[in-house]
Design an enzyme around this catalytic site. Structure first.
Site, PDB file in Angstrom:
ATOM      1  N   GLU A 203      50.366  46.992  41.863  1.00  0.00           N
ATOM      2  CA  GLU A 203      51.206  46.299  42.934  1.00  0.00           C
ATOM      3  C   GLU A 203      52.475  47.421  43.327  1.00  0.00           C
ATOM      4  OE1 GLU A 203      52.257  42.317  42.230  1.00  0.00           O
ATOM      5  OE2 GLU A 203      49.895  41.642  42.058  1.00  0.00           O
ATOM      6  N   GLU A 327      43.141  41.619  39.304  1.00  0.00           N
ATOM      7  CA  GLU A 327      43.956  40.361  39.141  1.00  0.00           C
ATOM      8  C   GLU A 327      43.518  38.988  39.958  1.00  0.00           C
ATOM      9  OE1 GLU A 327      48.145  40.484  38.701  1.00  0.00           O
ATOM     10  OE2 GLU A 327      48.101  42.632  38.165  1.00  0.00           O
TER      11      GLU A 327
HETATM   12  O1  AHR Z   1      49.688  38.258  36.536  1.00  0.00           O
HETATM   13  C1  AHR Z   1      50.785  38.151  36.485  1.00  0.00           C
HETATM   14  C2  AHR Z   1      51.486  39.346  37.585  1.00  0.00           C
HETATM   15  O2  AHR Z   1      51.371  38.936  38.820  1.00  0.00           O
HETATM   16  C3  AHR Z   1      51.131  40.715  37.472  1.00  0.00           C
HETATM   17  O3  AHR Z   1      52.228  41.150  36.381  1.00  0.00           O
HETATM   18  C4  AHR Z   1      51.483  41.302  38.662  1.00  0.00           C
HETATM   19  O4  AHR Z   1      50.587  42.289  38.845  1.00  0.00           O
HETATM   20  C5  AHR Z   1      51.030  40.103  39.628  1.00  0.00           C
HETATM   21  O5  AHR Z   1      51.862  39.950  40.689  1.00  0.00           O
END
Ligand code: AHR
Length: 523
Positions: A203, A327
């Site tokens: 991110e 994710e």
């Molecule tokens: O999964 C939780 C968080 O969500 C992670 O650390 C981040 O990459 C995302 O914003």
């Protein structure tokens, strides 16, 4: 009703059901699905079934790792045996670590060597708790060996240095003599682990450094250059660029345009099914309207993949670069009374719906989506496993992933689906989602999800040019959408045998109960 003529009986049955459910038509028209056996081409990468373990809340500490000195919970070098066993059953293909946002604060050298001598740091992103680094590189890579899974390491490019990342790669992957391989041996590991998957930051547009796409693309080029392939370009390294958040197509465009393909094997995408970042709603006591909104967010994955893939196609028509959804999952308010920074939430049939439909989307786009990671494996967000001291339980999401594992590495059979809508208010979503594949033993698997909260959906499935003789199946459903497993009732929701499918020649019919996941096997 026996004495009534059939049509009148059906009319009264429909009327009663309409009055009871409030739906205009109790029995919806059949969903028709055609499985195109003649169009088999792409393979569903097993890596779509990846997981994610961050130093966040009780994912690592308490979830995976309970410490070498623990006498209450059976473990192997501090790692819980029950969790390892459950994940081995899932055949998880890869595990991403150490973050997430944590990755860009993590300095790997803090987590090697004698545990008593490792420095403590503050986990600034997740609850401000002290991190004593007792679970580090060796612990994680040994865990992956126990699990029989491939590690996916996320490098720190936010607060770290190029040399630091280059050293990490050399430490874990170099077989010859070097300062880093000598250090690894000094710490008890002779042979390199040969880690293939490397994330270049996480991110980068947010917690990973608040970079612009252009700036990150340049940073990526620099860092990726020093993530050396110690197998001498024999495909031993797979570098993944920190990707877009949901619909930031410009991010993908800039990366694909500015990063030479010789440095890039995958581009990430993060998308969570969250109702509203300010008001996420509860994980178990949600309303149907909240459920519907969650499913709208989850099903958006289809459009996101289509549009990010279209951007990638412009620069990479041969589809060499993978789209890595590293994710994904549902994100709700934390369980009452738990640390808000720990992201601990329960997991209901709603989560089973997210898992089933999302995996179907990944399958159907397997030409470009070749890796994905559910967030997260244990005790965080849409977890497959929850633990409480010595207790462990499997969530509905676990069961979906277990039922679906038959698709790992199988050949996709494209499906054409016509399905009625499931609506709340004026909003509508397709009620039934499907995907199909053929495994290396010639068995055909069809996964079906009915997200409709109230209505069963009849399905007519066509299998042109097939010579299948038998059908068996498994189903996951429950009495209520909000139902979930607890430490007291860990088996309330689990798969059952499904006998409701009838195969006649090239046609198969079945009835999908409301909010259910069914996986059929045909031979
Ligand atoms: O999964 C939780 C968080 O969500 C992670 O650390 C981040 O990459 C995302 O914003």
């Amino acid at each position: 009703m026996k004495h009534l003529p059939r049509t009148r009986a059906a009319f009264y049955a429909a009327l009663i059901a309409t009055l009871l459910t409030g739906h205009a038509f109790a029995q919806p028209p059949a969903t028709t699905i055609t499985v195109r056996l003649d169009q088999a081409r792409d393979t569903i990468s097993k890596h779509i079934y990846g997981h994610f373990a961050e130093h966040l809340g009780r994912c690592i500490y308490g979830g995976f790792y309970v410490g070498e000195d623990n006498r209450k919970i059976p473990h192997t070098n501090g790692v819980r045996n029950d969790v390892v066993e459950a994940l081995r059953q899932l055949q998880i293909p890869n595990l991403r670590w150490p973050g997430g946002c944590f990755a860009d604060t993590y300095h790997w050298k803090d987590g090697i060597g004698p545990k008593q001598q490792r420095p403590s740091i503050v986990n600034t992103w997740w609850g401000g708790v002290t991190e004593n680094n007792s679970f580090g590189t060796h612990d994680f890579l040994n865990l992956c060996e126990l699990l029989g899974t491939e590690p996916y390491l996320a490098g720190n490019i936010g607060s770290g240095q190029v040399q630091e990342l280059a050293d990490w790669v050399q430490y874990v992957n170099f077989g010859g003599e070097s300062p880093m391989s000598a250090l690894r041996k000094e710490n008890g590991r002779d042979q390199p682990w040969n880690v293939k998957y490397w994330g270049i930051g996480n991110e980068a547009w947010g917690c990973g450094g608040n970079m612009t796409a252009d700036y990150y693309a340049n940073e990526y080029r620099k860092y990726a250059t020093f993530v050396r392939d110690w197998t001498n370009n024999k495909g031993g390294i797979f570098r993944i660029a920190s990707g877009a958040s949901s619909d930031d197509y410009n991010w993908t465009e800039v990366l694909m345009k500015n990063i030479p393909k010789s440095l890039l094997e995958g581009v990430a995408l993060h998308h969570y099914a969250v109702i509203d970042w300010e008001k996420k709603g509860p994980s178990t006591t949600f309303s149907e309207s909240q459920y519907f909104t969650t499913m709208q967010r989850a099903l958006r994955m289809e459009e996101l993949i289509r549009k990010h893939s279209a951007v990638m196609d412009k620069y990479d028509p041969a589809k060499k670069v993978a789209l890595v959804v590293d994710e994904w999952g549902g994100w709700y308010e934390v369980e009452p009374g738990t640390n808000p920074g720990f992201l601990f939430q329960q997991n209901t049939m709603r989560d089973a719906m997210i898992a089933g439909t999302t995996l179907n989307i990944f399958h159907n786009h397997c030409d470009r989506v070749r890796m994905a990671n559910l967030a997260q494996a244990v005790n965080v967000l849409q977890a497959v496993i929850l633990t409480q001291e010595e207790k462990m339980m499997l969530t509905p999401t676990y069961h979906v992933m277990e039922m679906y594992k038959v698709h790992q590495g199988a050949v996709l059979l494209p499906v054409e689906v016509q399905t009625p809508a499931y609506g709340v208010g004026n909003e509508k979503l397709p009620a039934v989602s499907a995907s199909a594949s053929r495994d290396r033993n010639g068995r055909l698997h069809v996964s079906l999800v009915n997200i409709d909260a109230a209505r069963a959906h009849p399905v007519a499935l066509a299998l042109p040019a097939s010579k299948l003789k038998t059908v068996t199946g498994r189903i996951l459903t429950a009495a209520r959408l909000q139902d979930h497993n607890t430490f007291e009732t860990p088996d309330r929701i689990k798969p059952a045998i499904f006998k409701g499918a009838t195969l006649r020649g090239e046609k198969l019919t079945l009835q999908l109960p409301p909010f259910s996941v069914v996986v059929l096997e045909l031979q």
